[in-house]
Write an enzyme that holds these catalytic residues in place. Sequence first.
Site, mmCIF file in Angstrom:
data_model
loop_
_atom_site.group_PDB
_atom_site.id
_atom_site.type_symbol
_atom_site.label_atom_id
_atom_site.label_comp_id
_atom_site.label_asym_id
_atom_site.label_seq_id
_atom_site.Cartn_x
_atom_site.Cartn_y
_atom_site.Cartn_z
ATOM 1 N N HIS A 7 6.835 9.589 -5.711
ATOM 2 C CA HIS A 7 6.010 8.649 -6.478
ATOM 3 C C HIS A 7 6.983 7.697 -7.160
ATOM 4 O O HIS A 7 7.491 7.976 -8.248
ATOM 5 C CB HIS A 7 5.156 9.399 -7.500
ATOM 6 C CG HIS A 7 4.326 8.478 -8.343
ATOM 7 N ND1 HIS A 7 2.992 8.324 -8.166
ATOM 8 C CD2 HIS A 7 4.670 7.643 -9.347
ATOM 9 C CE1 HIS A 7 2.533 7.437 -9.033
ATOM 10 N NE2 HIS A 7 3.548 7.007 -9.766
ATOM 11 N N GLY A 22 9.237 6.984 -12.423
ATOM 12 C CA GLY A 22 8.716 7.033 -13.787
ATOM 13 C C GLY A 22 7.258 7.441 -13.739
ATOM 14 O O GLY A 22 6.643 7.501 -12.672
ATOM 15 N N SER A 24 3.188 7.334 -14.161
ATOM 16 C CA SER A 24 2.191 6.343 -13.781
ATOM 17 C C SER A 24 2.012 5.342 -14.919
ATOM 18 O O SER A 24 1.894 5.726 -16.076
ATOM 19 C CB SER A 24 0.871 7.054 -13.470
ATOM 20 O OG SER A 24 -0.072 6.141 -13.010
ATOM 21 N N GLY A 25 2.038 4.058 -14.606
ATOM 22 C CA GLY A 25 1.874 3.023 -15.613
ATOM 23 C C GLY A 25 3.131 2.707 -16.410
ATOM 24 O O GLY A 25 3.084 1.930 -17.359
ATOM 25 N N GLY A 27 5.816 1.047 -15.459
ATOM 26 C CA GLY A 27 6.423 -0.259 -15.182
ATOM 27 C C GLY A 27 7.250 -0.320 -13.914
ATOM 28 O O GLY A 27 8.047 -1.235 -13.742
ATOM 29 N N LYS A 28 7.067 0.635 -13.010
ATOM 30 C CA LYS A 28 7.838 0.652 -11.763
ATOM 31 C C LYS A 28 7.606 -0.620 -10.944
ATOM 32 O O LYS A 28 8.560 -1.266 -10.491
ATOM 33 C CB LYS A 28 7.479 1.885 -10.921
ATOM 34 C CG LYS A 28 7.830 3.211 -11.580
ATOM 35 C CD LYS A 28 7.430 4.404 -10.731
ATOM 36 C CE LYS A 28 5.951 4.535 -10.511
ATOM 37 N NZ LYS A 28 5.168 4.847 -11.705
ATOM 38 N N SER A 29 6.355 -0.992 -10.756
ATOM 39 C CA SER A 29 6.038 -2.182 -9.966
ATOM 40 C C SER A 29 6.519 -3.447 -10.654
ATOM 41 O O SER A 29 6.991 -4.382 -9.997
ATOM 42 C CB SER A 29 4.530 -2.277 -9.711
ATOM 43 O OG SER A 29 4.084 -1.165 -8.974
ATOM 44 N N ASP A 46 5.049 2.082 -5.284
ATOM 45 C CA ASP A 46 4.281 3.250 -5.711
ATOM 46 C C ASP A 46 4.585 4.527 -4.936
ATOM 47 O O ASP A 46 4.651 5.589 -5.522
ATOM 48 C CB ASP A 46 2.779 2.966 -5.704
ATOM 49 C CG ASP A 46 2.022 4.005 -6.508
ATOM 50 O OD1 ASP A 46 2.430 4.279 -7.649
ATOM 51 O OD2 ASP A 46 1.037 4.549 -5.994
ATOM 52 N N GLU A 70 1.619 -4.129 -6.207
ATOM 53 C CA GLU A 70 0.567 -4.261 -7.220
ATOM 54 C C GLU A 70 1.142 -4.908 -8.464
ATOM 55 O O GLU A 70 2.112 -4.420 -9.050
ATOM 56 C CB GLU A 70 -0.019 -2.899 -7.581
ATOM 57 C CG GLU A 70 -1.143 -3.018 -8.580
ATOM 58 C CD GLU A 70 -1.768 -1.683 -8.959
ATOM 59 O OE1 GLU A 70 -2.644 -1.697 -9.841
ATOM 60 O OE2 GLU A 70 -1.383 -0.649 -8.391
ATOM 61 N N ARG A 108 20.020 14.438 -8.477
ATOM 62 C CA ARG A 108 19.968 14.970 -7.111
ATOM 63 C C ARG A 108 18.625 14.660 -6.461
ATOM 64 O O ARG A 108 17.586 14.702 -7.103
ATOM 65 C CB ARG A 108 20.161 16.487 -7.114
ATOM 66 C CG ARG A 108 21.571 16.911 -7.359
ATOM 67 C CD ARG A 108 21.705 18.433 -7.164
ATOM 68 N NE ARG A 108 23.078 18.822 -7.193
ATOM 69 C CZ ARG A 108 23.885 18.830 -6.131
ATOM 70 N NH1 ARG A 108 23.434 18.477 -4.961
ATOM 71 N NH2 ARG A 108 25.139 19.204 -6.250
#
Length: 140
Positions: A7, A22, A24-25, A27-29, A46, A70, A108
């Site tokens: 994820h 990180g 959900s929500g 700030g990955k995208s 995602d 997204e 790892r």
Amino acid sequence: MVSKRIHGSSVAVEDNGILIIGHSGSGKSDLALRLIDSGGTLISDDQTLCLKKQNEIFLFSIEAIYGLLEIRNMGIIKVPYVENVKMKIIVSLVQKKTERLYPKNEKRLLGLKFPHLEIEPNEISAVAKIKLKLNERFSG
């Protein structure tokens, strides 16, 4: 070959695969978008497929989301993407104050060690820090 679905979003910067993880929500995208805006190319948003070949991990998109990113308040957009990029660094998004002088850190994945960087996702300098960490990896 061993694979693992993560994820996380992934971006290539000068043929260097960056895996962004990180909650959900977190700030990955958004961070992926900023890396793309600074010259990177999307690998996957995602969900990233990590494929271990010999002693390296290569990053791929899941077929259903090839080239899709997204963007909050805009929706899902189509962008150029690449696959089969060698992973060089793992970036974890954190919502805490990080240390001023950060010790060398590794993480790892599939039994292999990678440089690891913890970043507050909304920092203006996040993209610059990732690029500096990539350069550190190859300069010494």
